[in-house]
Design an enzyme around this catalytic site. Structure first.
Site, PDB file in Angstrom:
ATOM      1  N   PRO A   1       0.832  -1.208   0.000  1.00 47.62           N
ATOM      2  CA  PRO A   1       0.000   0.000   0.000  1.00 47.62           C
ATOM      3  C   PRO A   1       0.866   1.257   0.000  1.00 47.62           C
ATOM      4  O   PRO A   1       1.776   1.390   0.822  1.00 47.62           O
ATOM      5  CB  PRO A   1      -0.793  -0.101   1.304  1.00 47.62           C
ATOM      6  CG  PRO A   1      -0.704  -1.546   1.697  1.00 47.62           C
ATOM      7  CD  PRO A   1       0.608  -2.034   1.195  1.00 47.62           C
TER       8      PRO A   1
ATOM      9  N   TYR B   1      -0.409   5.173  12.943  1.00 47.43           N
ATOM     10  CA  TYR B   1      -1.787   5.583  12.739  1.00 47.43           C
ATOM     11  C   TYR B   1      -2.662   5.056  13.887  1.00 47.43           C
ATOM     12  O   TYR B   1      -2.169   4.465  14.840  1.00 47.43           O
ATOM     13  CB  TYR B   1      -2.261   5.157  11.352  1.00 47.43           C
ATOM     14  CG  TYR B   1      -1.442   5.824  10.256  1.00 47.43           C
ATOM     15  CD1 TYR B   1      -1.323   7.213  10.216  1.00 47.43           C
ATOM     16  CD2 TYR B   1      -0.766   5.084   9.304  1.00 47.43           C
ATOM     17  CE1 TYR B   1      -0.556   7.841   9.239  1.00 47.43           C
ATOM     18  CE2 TYR B   1       0.010   5.692   8.323  1.00 47.43           C
ATOM     19  CZ  TYR B   1       0.118   7.078   8.292  1.00 47.43           C
ATOM     20  OH  TYR B   1       0.882   7.689   7.333  1.00 47.43           O
TER      21      TYR B   1
END
Length: 366
Positions: free
Chosen positions: A24, A189
């Site tokens: 990703p 995150y």
């Protein structure tokens, strides 16, 4: 048959044509979270180029979960519809389409890197309030031109809303044909913010002990698994270490301990990366395969399948990782930006017989 980079790999009832995964990578090309032609061309090219798994960039499960205003999202049916043709094209090329479901937490509301990467204040038209395990914003560097957006500590209701957002995003992803759902719990995150003692200063059931700090991630994985088809796999991307050896932080031993708990919650593979919690991190020399030992430690310590990433560029190296059972999938990021047809070239170099798109066969190696 000896395992190699170009042997198929099966998880549940889903077979990947080979062990190469597009890692990703944010493209900063969405409009209000909506996929654009860029996403179809970017992901579709890597599928036509022979990758086994084509994974989207971090795709926000709610608007405030975006890293930047230009990041991809799937918080509505319209967002899902904008991705549907891309999913169909990736699958038509023989690749397995995957989506990384993400929430940036306190690292949200930033400018894209090509615009400087500074935080965007919540009162800016482009910014918003961020949420986290803590009320401490992500630290800004000395060169940042603005202070970070305010960060709000999630309460119980807010945590429930985050879990629901992951579930809804997974259901939309399922309905448009994604074959793999990856829960993003790495790189500092939101879910990583709950895991790490560097960012989790809570004293409730989601803070303090290892069990409590891992609770939200385990609940998200279990909830996503509930709505994801039984025959299709769920991945989890983690940072195996915070790269903060001089403070109480998340490390490889924690990751080895976490992996079987994630498998129990419904994860089928751990996608192993590193860092991102704090700008003071001490990144090791980024030589070829510099993060592979983390994936290997998890695979050896838990027997959970893993994807390895980090500076992997050479076909013989990638092949050896699979052949020597150090990793089950090999995730390539920057190398697939530079060389989108790397898998076709690698197969030729390794003597593997792979299918080329009919449109490109005149360029096939002799």
């Amino acid at each position: 048959m000896t395992r190699s980079l170009f042997t198929p790999f099966t998880l549940r009832e889903t077979e990947f044509r080979n062990r190469v995964m597009l890692s990703p990578m944010c493209q900063y090309s969405a409009t209000d979270g909506m996929a654009t032609d860029w996403h179809q061309v970017h992901l579709g090219t890597r599928a036509a180029g022979g990758a086994g798994v084509v994974m989207t960039e971090a795709t926000a499960v709610e608007p405030r979960g975006r890293i930047t205003p230009n990041c991809l999202g799937i918080w509505s049916d319209d967002h899902a519809e904008a991705l549907e043709s891309t999913v169909e094209f990736v699958a038509s090329q023989g690749a397995t389409p995957g989506i990384q479901l993400a929430h940036a937490g306190r690292k949200a509301s930033h400018r894209p890197p090509h615009e400087g990467g500074d935080p965007i204040p919540a009162d800016d038209p482009d910014g918003w309030e961020t949420v986290s395990s803590t009320d401490r914003p992500y630290p800004v560097g000395e060169d940042a031109s603005v202070d970070p957006a305010a960060t709000r500590r999630l309460d119980g209701e807010g945590i429930d809303e985050v879990i629901e957002a992951f579930v809804d995003a997974a259901a939309r992803s399922r309905d448009i044909g994604f074959e793999v759902a990856e829960v993003h719990a790495a790189h500092g995150y939101l879910l990583h913010q709950f895991l790490s003692p560097v960012t989790n200063d809570r004293d409730d059931e989601y803070g303090g002990s290892f069990e409590n700090r891992t609770r939200l991630l385990r609940e998200v994985v279990a909830a996503v698994r509930e709505v994801w088809p039984d025959g299709k796999p769920v991945f989890v991307r983690i940072s195996a270490t915070d790269w903060l050896p001089d403070r109480d932080s998340w490390d490889v031993d924690d990751s080895v301990r976490l992996a079987p708990l994630l498998a129990e919650a419904g994860a089928d593979l751990i996608d192993v990366s590193g860092g991102g919690t704090h700008p003071d991190q001490q990144i090791p020399s980024a030589g070829p395969g510099y993060q592979v030992p983390y994936a290997e430690a998890i695979r050896e310590g838990t027997d959970v399948p893993v994807a390895a990433v980090g500076g992997i560029t050479e076909p013989t190296h990638a092949d050896a990782l699979v052949r020597n059972e150090r990793a089950d999938l090999v995730a390539l990021g920057r190398e697939l930006l530079r060389r989108p047809y790397w898998p076709l070239e690698a197969a030729h170099e390794l003597g593997a017989d792979v299918e080329w798109p009919v449109q490109y066969r005149r360029g096939q190696f002799d």
